[in-house]
Enzyme design. Structure first.
Site, PDB file in Angstrom:
ATOM      1  N   LYS A 215       0.993   9.430  -0.469  1.00 45.93           N
ATOM      2  CA  LYS A 215      -0.138   9.066  -0.310  1.00 45.93           C
ATOM      3  C   LYS A 215      -0.656   8.389   0.841  1.00 45.93           C
ATOM      4  O   LYS A 215       0.020   7.284   1.015  1.00 45.93           O
ATOM      5  CB  LYS A 215      -0.752   8.478  -1.695  1.00 45.93           C
ATOM      6  CG  LYS A 215      -1.984   8.872  -1.943  1.00 45.93           C
ATOM      7  CD  LYS A 215      -2.394  10.282  -2.443  1.00 45.93           C
ATOM      8  CE  LYS A 215      -3.602  10.089  -3.185  1.00 45.93           C
ATOM      9  NZ  LYS A 215      -3.959  11.660  -3.682  1.00 45.93           N
TER      10      LYS A 215
ATOM     11  N   HIS B 161      -8.360   1.462  33.273  1.00 42.27           N
ATOM     12  CA  HIS B 161      -8.554   1.267  34.613  1.00 42.27           C
ATOM     13  C   HIS B 161     -10.219   0.652  34.957  1.00 42.27           C
ATOM     14  O   HIS B 161     -11.130   1.135  34.133  1.00 42.27           O
ATOM     15  CB  HIS B 161      -8.584   2.667  35.500  1.00 42.27           C
ATOM     16  CG  HIS B 161      -7.194   3.252  35.198  1.00 42.27           C
ATOM     17  ND1 HIS B 161      -6.097   2.661  35.887  1.00 42.27           N
ATOM     18  CD2 HIS B 161      -6.805   4.283  34.655  1.00 42.27           C
ATOM     19  CE1 HIS B 161      -5.230   3.539  35.545  1.00 42.27           C
ATOM     20  NE2 HIS B 161      -5.433   4.667  34.801  1.00 42.27           N
TER      21      HIS B 161
ATOM     22  N   THR C 197       1.514  12.160  -6.033  1.00 44.31           N
ATOM     23  CA  THR C 197       1.071  11.220  -4.898  1.00 44.31           C
ATOM     24  C   THR C 197      -0.088  10.119  -5.573  1.00 44.31           C
ATOM     25  O   THR C 197      -0.210   9.185  -5.239  1.00 44.31           O
ATOM     26  CB  THR C 197       0.409  12.080  -3.762  1.00 44.31           C
ATOM     27  OG1 THR C 197      -0.634  12.946  -4.335  1.00 44.31           O
ATOM     28  CG2 THR C 197       1.502  12.956  -3.101  1.00 44.31           C
ATOM     29  N   ASP C 198      -0.917  10.916  -6.440  1.00 45.47           N
ATOM     30  CA  ASP C 198      -1.652   9.999  -7.186  1.00 45.47           C
ATOM     31  C   ASP C 198      -1.228   8.670  -7.755  1.00 45.47           C
ATOM     32  O   ASP C 198      -1.702   7.741  -7.929  1.00 45.47           O
ATOM     33  CB  ASP C 198      -2.428  10.958  -8.314  1.00 45.47           C
ATOM     34  CG  ASP C 198      -3.633  10.151  -9.195  1.00 45.47           C
ATOM     35  OD1 ASP C 198      -4.637   9.979  -8.138  1.00 45.47           O
ATOM     36  OD2 ASP C 198      -3.562   9.681 -10.049  1.00 45.47           O
TER      37      ASP C 198
END
Length: 302
Positions: A12, A250, A57-58
């Site tokens: 996640k 630059h 993944t939760d």
């Protein structure tokens, strides 16, 4: 020809976690962005859609929030270690975990000349980072911790040169012994131990970086980066290597002659594109193997 599953991981990304400490009238805040990735034998999930070894993944997201309460966030390194060890130690299919954290700093608002107890102003100087990798079970478990920072924008108006460089028929850049030097620095340093005062070491290393940028009479940005890494390694024997990445922001002297004005290196055009990108690793010759320490959550997409 056979086809097999190669390197893989899942997790996640970018869980935004804010932890407020309310134990006293003077509150404290930690504001972080957490990503997790789990590694192991998840072949069946890819080839057959078999999710029996897959921690959602939760769930990883919910753990990140729960641990902000249960374990607290004394430092992002310690919080990341707690998360990574939990995923590896407590879930049999997981043999490796990667936790990547960014910390966003806040400073107290000043009201009537005094710091306010529960109001802050976002402090935007740079973003602190930590990358934690844990692999293996039990006594054979190994841990790698990388501290760092990004978006540290620094500039000095003199003390920088660039000359005696290689030239060919396409070279139009003019050599100089006095130029503005500016960059938005990314720096990461690999620890050899977890027995570290995380909250003390970060500002100390940042100060080395700033001091070096300011005081080195630079013949090239490469020289400045090397000296930053060298000084960090000379100061802390528990740091194995330092990686630095610096876009050259630059600054060109602007032509004011059409207006009859002399410009003695006082007015510049700041060009952010295109830019030179200078990167270097400074390491000890006896540094322990980095293993998967630098394998990022999104490594193969970079």
């Amino acid at each position: 020809m056979g086809i097999i599953l190669g390197e893989n991981q899942y997790g996640k990304a970018e869980n935004r976690v804010v932890r407020i400490y309310r134990e006293t009238p003077r509150h404290e805040i930690k504001d972080i962005n957490v990503g997790s990735a789990l590694r192991g034998d998840f072949t069946a999930a890819h080839t057959d859609g078999d999710q029996r070894k897959v921690l959602p993944t939760d769930t990883q997201k919910q753990t990140a929030y729960a641990y902000a309460k249960e374990k607290g966030i004394a430092s992002i390194e310690q919080y990341g270690l707690e998360l990574a060890r939990h995923f590896v130690d407590d879930y049999e299919p997981v043999d490796g975990a990667r936790i990547e954290i960014e910390e966003y700093a806040w400073e107290r608002a000043v009201v009537d000349g005094k710091e306010h107890d529960h109001t802050w102003v976002r402090k935007g100087q740079e973003v602190r980072t930590a990358d934690i990798t844990v692999e293996g079970k039990g006594e054979g478990q190994k841990t790698w911790v990388i501290g760092g920072l990004k978006d540290l924008v620094v500039l000095k108006s003199t003390g920088s040169e660039f000359h005696d460089f290689l030239e060919d028929e396409y070279t139009i850049l003019q050599p100089t012994t006095d130029r503005v030097m500016s960059t938005s620095l990314v720096a990461k340093w690999r620890f050899t131990t977890t027995d570290v005062d995380w909250e003390a070491i970060y500002p100390a290393i940042k100060q080395i970086i700033v001091d070096t940028f300011a005081t080195v009479q630079s013949l090239a940005l490469q020289q400045t980066l090397y000296q930053m890494g060298k000084t960090i390694l000379e100061t802390y024997d528990f740091i194995a290597e330092v990686k630095l990445s610096a876009p050259n922001i630059h600054h060109f002297v602007y032509d004011l002659s059409p207006f009859g004005l002399e410009n003695n290196k006082e007015v510049f055009n700041a060009d952010d594109r295109p830019y030179g990108l200078i990167q270097a690793t400074v390491t000890r010759d006896d540094a322990p193997d980095a293993g998967p320490a630098w394998t990022q959550q999104m490594a193969w997409l970079g």
